[in-house]
Write a protein that holds these residues in place. Structure first.
Motif, PDB file in Angstrom:
ATOM      1  N   SER A   9     -51.202 -51.682  38.691  1.00 23.93           N
ATOM      2  CA  SER A   9     -49.930 -51.880  39.388  1.00 23.93           C
ATOM      3  C   SER A   9     -50.199 -51.988  40.878  1.00 23.93           C
ATOM      4  O   SER A   9     -50.814 -51.095  41.478  1.00 23.93           O
ATOM      5  CB  SER A   9     -48.980 -50.711  39.108  1.00 23.93           C
TER       6      SER A   9
ATOM      7  N   ARG B  14     -41.932 -44.977  45.272  1.00 23.78           N
ATOM      8  CA  ARG B  14     -43.297 -45.273  44.866  1.00 23.78           C
ATOM      9  C   ARG B  14     -44.116 -43.988  45.014  1.00 23.78           C
ATOM     10  O   ARG B  14     -44.242 -43.450  46.113  1.00 23.78           O
ATOM     11  CB  ARG B  14     -43.924 -46.384  45.711  1.00 23.78           C
TER      12      ARG B  14
ATOM     13  N   ARG C 154     -46.521 -60.697  38.295  1.00 20.82           N
ATOM     14  CA  ARG C 154     -46.418 -59.616  37.309  1.00 20.82           C
ATOM     15  C   ARG C 154     -46.259 -60.148  35.900  1.00 20.82           C
ATOM     16  O   ARG C 154     -45.725 -61.239  35.683  1.00 20.82           O
ATOM     17  CB  ARG C 154     -45.213 -58.718  37.629  1.00 20.82           C
TER      18      ARG C 154
ATOM     19  N   ALA D  59     -45.791 -47.430  35.883  1.00 17.36           N
ATOM     20  CA  ALA D  59     -46.518 -48.694  35.728  1.00 17.36           C
ATOM     21  C   ALA D  59     -48.017 -48.443  35.934  1.00 17.36           C
ATOM     22  O   ALA D  59     -48.397 -47.507  36.633  1.00 17.36           O
ATOM     23  CB  ALA D  59     -46.003 -49.708  36.753  1.00 17.36           C
ATOM     24  N   PRO D  60     -48.897 -49.241  35.337  1.00 16.97           N
ATOM     25  CA  PRO D  60     -48.608 -50.507  34.645  1.00 16.97           C
ATOM     26  C   PRO D  60     -48.235 -50.341  33.174  1.00 16.97           C
ATOM     27  O   PRO D  60     -48.016 -51.326  32.478  1.00 16.97           O
ATOM     28  CB  PRO D  60     -49.935 -51.249  34.775  1.00 16.97           C
TER      29      PRO D  60
ATOM     30  N   GLU E  68     -48.681 -53.821  44.878  1.00 12.75           N
ATOM     31  CA  GLU E  68     -47.560 -54.358  45.641  1.00 12.75           C
ATOM     32  C   GLU E  68     -48.120 -55.144  46.820  1.00 12.75           C
ATOM     33  O   GLU E  68     -49.294 -55.004  47.170  1.00 12.75           O
ATOM     34  CB  GLU E  68     -46.662 -53.227  46.162  1.00 12.75           C
TER      35      GLU E  68
ATOM     36  N   ALA F 281     -41.732 -50.646  39.602  1.00 14.92           N
ATOM     37  CA  ALA F 281     -43.088 -51.186  39.672  1.00 14.92           C
ATOM     38  C   ALA F 281     -43.431 -51.869  38.353  1.00 14.92           C
ATOM     39  O   ALA F 281     -42.857 -51.567  37.306  1.00 14.92           O
ATOM     40  CB  ALA F 281     -44.081 -50.067  39.974  1.00 14.92           C
ATOM     41  N   GLY F 282     -44.399 -52.777  38.404  1.00 16.19           N
ATOM     42  CA  GLY F 282     -44.797 -53.500  37.202  1.00 16.19           C
ATOM     43  C   GLY F 282     -46.294 -53.647  37.092  1.00 16.19           C
ATOM     44  O   GLY F 282     -47.059 -53.125  37.912  1.00 16.19           O
ATOM     45  N   ALA F 283     -46.731 -54.357  36.069  1.00 14.08           N
ATOM     46  CA  ALA F 283     -48.153 -54.610  35.831  1.00 14.08           C
ATOM     47  C   ALA F 283     -48.542 -55.947  36.439  1.00 14.08           C
ATOM     48  O   ALA F 283     -47.886 -56.960  36.214  1.00 14.08           O
ATOM     49  CB  ALA F 283     -48.447 -54.604  34.342  1.00 14.08           C
ATOM     50  N   CYS F 284     -49.612 -55.946  37.197  1.00  9.09           N
ATOM     51  CA  CYS F 284     -50.061 -57.139  37.918  1.00  9.09           C
ATOM     52  C   CYS F 284     -50.873 -58.057  37.000  1.00  9.09           C
ATOM     53  O   CYS F 284     -51.823 -57.609  36.352  1.00  9.09           O
ATOM     54  CB  CYS F 284     -50.897 -56.699  39.120  1.00  9.09           C
TER      55      CYS F 284
END
Length: 430
Positions: free
Chosen positions: A390, A227, A422, A260-261, A392, A313-316
């Motif tokens: 993005s 990250r 996500r 990301a995102p 966590e 990682a991704g898009a929230c």
């Protein structure tokens, strides 16, 4: 590696102190120090000669104050660390939050000057916001430098008054005052920065450098997936370059990463650490990554670089958070749209549900689905980002899971992310 952010109200001498430290420890070349001195004299600002060793940004120099974050390597006898100089003005608080989110430790500057210190500690003053935001960022190691001691004739009585007041405030924020070192200094003259000053014979404590050397770096999560939070983006000859700090994991040239995102898959062509080419980047290090297979215009500050193969990682789409309301003129209700400041980015979010009101002392639920929460209360809430973001959970990646909630330039609440939903992954690019 230790990353130290230098915070304080405007005019406390942050850049001057940083520049003096860099010069006195020979962390920068004598040519750079001389160039800063000459430029300051040419522009009729000889008093900025040391500040401009740190502030190399043209706009910062023209405005006579720090507007953006500056990062430099500080080399002390026992370790190398990154020193982060952040703006002190309230209007540039977003940049201050960005720099603070990337630090392990903080050096808080307050002035000894009569009237100036007292005004800096008022309820709406920046110093109070700075202390709170440093704590919110998860920074556990804090020290204080009381500047402008030469302006109060090195009065021990004045120093002790300022020391008592600032330690009292830091205690209210959440710090143990017994662990916070307070050093009397003159940033311009260099008193008690690297060597002890004859002007403070009554002071037997450590210098600023000794305090920083005594701060142990936190345990790094090397084994977790990568990250890296992006602070700046550049177009270098048509190729994308991003800078930021590695929070967890590692990255090396040749790796395939996901940004990301945006969901951009790209390759790491090369990386640098403080201007020097390196093969591997580790947690706590500030890196510059040259990325292949992605357009510079597609990247933004606040993006997260992750390993494309290991927990990318991704898009929230939505998040559930535990919140502590610090101050609010009325009440927080469903539909409210504050700004979340998290890992250096700032995105407006809409509160879609107040799940429960909590006992702030033990975390137990005291009311389900309350109509509103107010100052002094804790709650579990659900939010939806208004722009791509993005995030966590705090339990998995702490640096990407804690936030400050702000409205109209004021910090109204702090919190941690408990759950993240996500959007479906749709990787683009290589």
């Amino acid at each position: 590696v230790l990353d130290v952010v230098v915070v304080g109200n405007t005019g406390t001498g942050k850049s001057t102190l940083c520049g003096h430290l860099l010069s006195a420890t020979q962390s920068v070349s004598s040519q750079r120090v001389d160039a800063a001195r000459r430029r300051a004299e040419e522009m009729g600002a000889p008093g900025k000669r040391l500040a401009w060793v740190m502030d190399s940004n043209k706009r910062d120099r023209e405005m006579g104050t720090t507007l953006t974050c500056s990062y430099e390597r500080l080399k002390t006898p026992s370790r190398s660390m990154t020193i982060i100089d952040v703006p002190g003005r309230r209007r540039y608080l977003k940049s201050m939050i960005t720099g603070t989110s990337q630090a392990d430790a903080a050096l808080v500057l307050v002035t000894a000057r009569e009237g100036e210190f007292e005004s800096s500690m008022l309820k709406e003053a920046s110093t109070r916001d700075h202390g709170l935001l440093v704590f919110t960022a998860g920074i556990q190691k804090v020290a204080v430098a009381v500047t402008h001691m030469d302006g109060v004739e090195w009065s021990q009585e004045r120093f002790q008054f300022v020391e008592k007041e600032i330690l009292s405030y830091l205690k209210k924020v959440g710090y143990n005052p017994e662990t916070v070192k307070v050093v009397p200094v003159s940033a311009l003259e260099g008193d008690n920065l690297v060597t002890r000053s004859r002007n403070s014979s009554w002071y037997a404590g450590p210098t600023v450098v000794e305090v920083l050397q005594g701060m142990a770096p936190p345990k790094r999560d090397v084994e977790k997936p990568l990250r890296l939070c992006v602070v700046q983006t550049f177009n270098v000859g048509g190729q994308a370059v991003v800078t930021g700090r590695v929070e967890t994991g590692s990255v090396k040239a040749g790796d395939t990463v996901l940004v990301a995102p945006q969901g951009l898959r790209c390759s790491v062509d090369s990386l640098q650490h403080h201007g020097e080419a390196v093969q591997v980047g580790k947690p706590g290090e500030f890196l510059g990554l040259r990325l292949g297979g992605v357009k510079p215009a597609d990247l933004r500050r606040g993006a997260v670089v992750s390993d494309a193969q290991a927990d990318p990682a991704g898009a929230c789409s939505s998040l559930t958070a535990q919140l502590l309301v610090l101050s609010h003129p009325s009440e927080i209700r469903v539909g409210y749209c504050p700004v979340l400041s998290v890992h250096g980015t700032h995105v407006q979010c809409k509160i879609t549900e107040l799940k429960s009101r909590m006992d702030r002392r033990n975390g137990k639920e005291v009311e389900a689905n309350p109509e509103a929460v107010k100052a002094g209360e804790a709650a579990i809430i659900e939010l939806v980002p208004m722009k791509p973001l993005s995030l966590e959970t705090f339990g998995t990646y702490p640096a990407l899971g804690r936030f400050a909630m702000r409205d109209s330039g004021t910090t109204i609440a702090v919190g941690v992310i408990k759950k993240v939903e996500r959007f479906p992954a749709k990787a683009k690019g290589r």
